[in-house]
Design an enzyme around this catalytic site. Structure first.
Site, PDB file in Angstrom:
ATOM      1  N   HIS B  51      -3.584   4.253  10.742  1.00  0.00           N
ATOM      2  CA  HIS B  51      -4.453   5.001   9.826  1.00  0.00           C
ATOM      3  C   HIS B  51      -4.400   6.501  10.080  1.00  0.00           C
ATOM      4  CE1 HIS B  51      -6.372   1.471   8.028  1.00  0.00           C
ATOM      5  NE2 HIS B  51      -6.284   0.915   9.225  1.00  0.00           N
ATOM      6  N   CYS B 403      17.154 -16.753   7.818  1.00  0.00           N
ATOM      7  CA  CYS B 403      16.434 -15.858   6.901  1.00  0.00           C
ATOM      8  C   CYS B 403      16.390 -14.435   7.457  1.00  0.00           C
ATOM      9  CB  CYS B 403      15.020 -16.354   6.674  1.00  0.00           C
ATOM     10  SG  CYS B 403      14.934 -18.024   6.011  1.00  0.00           S
TER      11      CYS B 403
END
Lengths: 431, 480
Positions: B51, B403
């Protein structure tokens, strides 16, 4: 890289599709074929499908998955077709340079004349369904459980609930029962099963396993190992109906909730995909939008029966062989292609997709199979085919369902009679 | 009985950041963790956001830690070899009447010392992020906002602390804390530990330990956040972290790319009784899916690959509590570390180490190792180097997780390195094997084989996440 290999046809995947494509390509005169397989042996998912029911169409006898695979592997060996195991294809460039990797050779490149995509599919995971609850051990996709049980001899759990009535889920209900687990219930979100009718009879009914249609898992309990799940009935829009919740204690939840063609490599090289099938868009030759790149089997669209995979893959192999021969003979295939307009196949009421999506009358064989799936269950209906709005055939069906792939046959003769044909529409009509 | 100078309870990001900062000094430190690995609580299930620092009240410890943590993160990520991207963040305001709230946020950010804040008009926002909602009126842009991989941050802090001499005890749950004349005695299910100083970094359980030694009770509530994670094919949907203007509960639902290129949606904010209640709920997931539409459009929801929930350790005064207790000398709280806890962790560690340095008169080591090398990722190497690597160690040529394209070499590294992985989740958080679009369907049997081989255990004893989370129940027909 210093050592670039080359091959006329590189086949990505040594499962049923890749094997059948290789055999057909070889029989159509191509010698330099290379199959790249990521697993430890050829045969793909067939190796874990130890139940019978394979080969009724292809060999007119009932085989197990490994037996069916062995027939093709035998031909690969007999025909001296090259393959590499434990080899992962990392990337395919648009000009058909395949980059692959394995332990022994490291990273290497293969320059391909043509590429056949035969990577198969993967299972939809729990996350794709947003099933709420904890995330303990004991939740498996049905295929993972099938591998553990059938190839490795391990039992994933003892008290089992299965969500999804796709074929793998049904087959695993029987298998887990035979191996000593108690399968309490198979739940299916839709009001109909996603699997073959014969599997419901032979895998559930014969063992007294209840199938609960229009039900789903709404909660998962257990912090470390699964302790139980809650099922609820769903309404017509698939939303759980409050008050219908029922708790089942179990240590294992198997998910058989759909298969997704594995097209990350295809997308990476620029192959156009159909959002309905998640597979490549192909023409009558099973060729993608990239010239010389073909697709077949479950990477193209998910099949019910391996026999149809083999048939489709053989066509892809044959067409790839023709492409390679033509490319060698003429430099200007692009010009040849442009002179033949393609007819679009479109879907009408009840039909979700067709494979192929375009057909060129001049290039097609005498007979062209068009495969498709319906979006719901229809009883006493017609499968109808329209040429530019004119119905040219309809076939009565007692029932069609999403779990069973349908097909229609088009002939070259039919198409030649409509030289200005733009669109072929397939739809389901009420009787 | 075992004695240390400092015992840290909890191996989440706060505990491990404290351990790493303390390992700069000549001091005997041990981290006690009830789970089998680091990063098993709040630290593993959050937004992975760094943040900017405009949310916390001016002058609060939260604001101070946020700004300092944000500032420290870049260097820390470099030292610890973990993915960190300053992708910037946008707080989306959807109507003119909400503009005062957006300006308030801007003013608070400026007062907190956030650099580069700008209020962007609708067109500027859409030019920057075409998939932001059409209803956007304006947005607060914070170029210092970032994203980090929470697992790798936590693991790297622990590994680096360990390399500098900090010890770790896993599967060790503190049950009781007794005051001694000098220091504390910690009764655990693995025996008794003693230390002169205790750091309470126990996340949602920090109130339990605090209240064992202090008369001034604190209360930590588990505030659950549900998330959905989308496949990497959706990872470019937005480039920045997109927030909605904060409401009463938390910061609303965000849409952000992750440090590894997935797309994350969430979290909800639901206060719950059960401090182990990490289960998602239908209502929670529905709320994520519903609210996410408030700040982004065209979200490819078919690409959801998993959902999960994390518990924030919410302190009732809405503030971080990082201090030595007045009525329990030598007991240092690190409590109420909810958002922006991940962002703040470098600063939190620094603060705790600072408190202890003063109190204990610690001196810096000469041989502190500030850098840690992450697991070698062959995919990041040029082709030639990769080829050489495979030649030297063929395990790097063997893809296990198709993947995420993770090789056997990486998985072996994850297991063999100090504080190595013992379970499927341990491997997953260190390497990403099993974190991709098939969610471990293909690779889990292979990873289990490698775990069994490397730890020399029966494959039936391999767990998903330690404890009773065994993956296999037995062998075929074993009870027939």
């Amino acid at each position: 890289m210093n050592n670039q290999l080359s091959a006329d046809i590189v086949i990505i995947g040594g499962g049923p599709a890749g094997l059948a494509a290789a055999v057909a390509a070889k029989k159509n005169g191509i010698d330099r074929i290379l199959i790249l397989e990521r697993d430890r042996e050829l045969g793909g998912i067939l190796n874990q499908c130890i139940h019978n029911g394979f080969g009724l169409h292809t060999f007119k006898e009932e085989l197990t998955g490994p037996e069916y695979a062995a027939r093709f592997i035998g031909q690969i060996l007999e025909l001296n077709i090259a393959y590499k195991l434990n080899t992962m294809v990392m990337d395919i460039s648009r000009d058909k340079v395949v980059t692959a990797m394995n332990r022994e050779e490291g990273l290497f490149e293969v320059r391909a004349g043509a590429v056949i995509l035969a990577m198969g599919c993967r299972e939809r995971p729990r996350g794709a369904l947003n099933i709420p609850g904890f995330r303990p051990a004991g939740i498996f996709s049905a295929g993972t459980a099938q591998r553990l049980v059938n190839m490795e001899g391990y039992l994933p759990g003892r008290e089992v609930v299965i969500l999804g009535s796709g074929d793998i889920g049904l087959i695993m209900a029987r298998r887990m029962t035979l191996e000593g687990a108690k399968v309490k219930v198979v739940a299916e979100l839709m009001p109909y099963s996603g699997g073959l009718k014969r599997n419901i009879v032979q895998c559930l009914d014969d063992y007294g396993i209840p199938l609960k249609l229009s039900h789903t898992v709404v909660d998962i309990k257990g912090k470390e190992r699964l302790e139980g799940i809650t099922l609820a009935e769903v309404d017509g829009r698939g939303k759980p109906i409050p008050g219908t919740e029922e708790f089942y204690s179990c240590d294992t939840l198997l998910l058989s909730v759909g298969l997704i063609p594995e097209n990350e490599l295809s997308a990476g090289m620029g192959v156009e995909l159909n959002p309905v099938t998640s597979g490549p868009r192909v023409n009558e030759s099973l060729e993608t939008n990239i010239e010389g790149v073909f697709a077949c089997g479950n990477v193209l669209h998910v099949h019910d029966l391996v026999d149809f995979v083999s048939e489709e893959a053989a066509a892809a192999g044959k067409n790839a062989a023709a492409y390679v021969r033509a490319a060698k003979e003429t430099a200007g295939r692009a010009a040849e292609r442009a002179s033949f307009p393609a007819v679009r196949l479109t879907v009408g009421t009840g039909v979700r997709y067709t494979v192929p999506e375009t057909i060129c009358a001049e290039r097609m064989d005498e007979h062209q199979t068009v495969r498709f799936r319906v979006g719901g269950v229809y009883k006493n209906c017609y499968v109808s085919v329209y040429f530019d709005g004119e119905r040219i055939s309809r076939r009565k069906k007692a029932v069609v369902a999403p779990g069973e792939m349908e097909e229609i046959m088009l002939t070259k003769k039919q198409l030649m009679e409509y030289p200005d044909l733009k669109e072929i529409n397939v739809r389901i009509e009420e009787a | 009985m075992q004695e240390y100078e400092v015992i840290i309870i909890g191996a989440g990001v706060s505990g491990c950041a404290a351990a790493r900062e303390l390992s700069r000094y000549d001091v005997k430190v041990c981290v006690l963790e009830k789970e089998e690995d680091v990063c098993c609580g709040t630290s593993k299930a959050n937004s992975g956001i760094v943040h900017a620092g405009y949310d916390a009240p001016v002058g609060s410890l939260k604001a101070q830690m946020n700004l300092r943590g944000n500032e420290m993160m870049e260097k820390l990520a470099e030292e610890l070899d973990i993915p960190f991207v300053r992708n910037g963040s946008l707080v989306v305001c959807r109507s003119e009447e909400d503009m005062p709230k957006l300006r308030e946020l801007y003013d608070r950010g400026i007062a907190n010392g956030v650099k580069g804040l700008q209020i962007l008009g609708r067109e500027e926002v859409l030019a920057k992020e075409p998939n932001v909602t059409e209803e956007v009126y304006a947005a607060l842009y914070a170029p210092t906002g970032g994203i980090v991989c929470p697992f790798e941050l936590n693991i790297a802090l622990a590994e680096n602390a360990y390399a500098n001499g900090a010890e770790f005890r896993f599967g060790t749950e503190v049950q009781e804390i007794r005051r001694l004349e000098e220091g504390y005695e910690l009764v655990t299910d693995q025996g008794i530990f003693r230390a002169g100083f205790v750091v309470n970094a126990a996340g949602v359980y920090a109130d339990r330990f605090h209240n064992m030694v202090s008369g001034r009770k604190i209360e930590i509530t588990a505030r659950r956040g549900d998330y959905c994670l989308l496949d990497k094919s959706a990872g470019n949907h937005v480039k920045s972290t997109i927030f909605t203007l904060p409401g009463k509960f938390g910061k609303g639902v965000l849409v952000a790319p992750t440090a590894h290129g997935n797309l994350i949606l969430g979290p909800t904010a639901i206060d719950i009784e059960d401090k182990e209640g990490t289960n998602t709920t239908r209502e929670g997931l529905d709320q994520v899916l519903e609210r996410v539409g408030m700040n982004a459009k065209n979200l490819p929801m078919r690409q959801v690959i998993t959902s999960f929930a994390g518990l924030r350790a919410h302190e009732k005064n809405d503030e971080f509590v990082i201090e030595e207790l007045e009525d329990a000398p030598g007991f240092i709280d690190c409590a109420g570390i909810e958002s922006p806890g991940l962002t703040s962790c470098p600063a939190v560690g620094e603060r705790i180490a600072g408190i202890l340095r003063e109190r204990m008169g610690l001196t810096e080591k000469k041989d502190f190792i500030s850098v840690r090398k992450g697991i070698l990722k062959p995919v990041t190497l040029p082709k030639e180097e990769r080829a050489r690597l495979i030649k030297e160690n063929p395990a790097y040529g063997n893809i296990i997780c198709r993947c995420e394209m993770i090789t056997e070499g990486e998985i072996i590294d994850a297991i063999r390195r100090p504080l190595g992985a013992r379970s499927l989740d341990g491997v997953k958080r260190r390497t990403r094997a099993g974190m991709g679009r098939c969610q471990a369907g293909f690779c889990s049997p292979r990873v289990m084989e490698i775990l069994a081989r490397e730890w020399d255990i029966d494959i039936r004893d391999v767990t998903k996440s330690g404890g009773a989370s065994k993956v296999l129940a037995g062998t075929n027909k074993d009870i027939l």
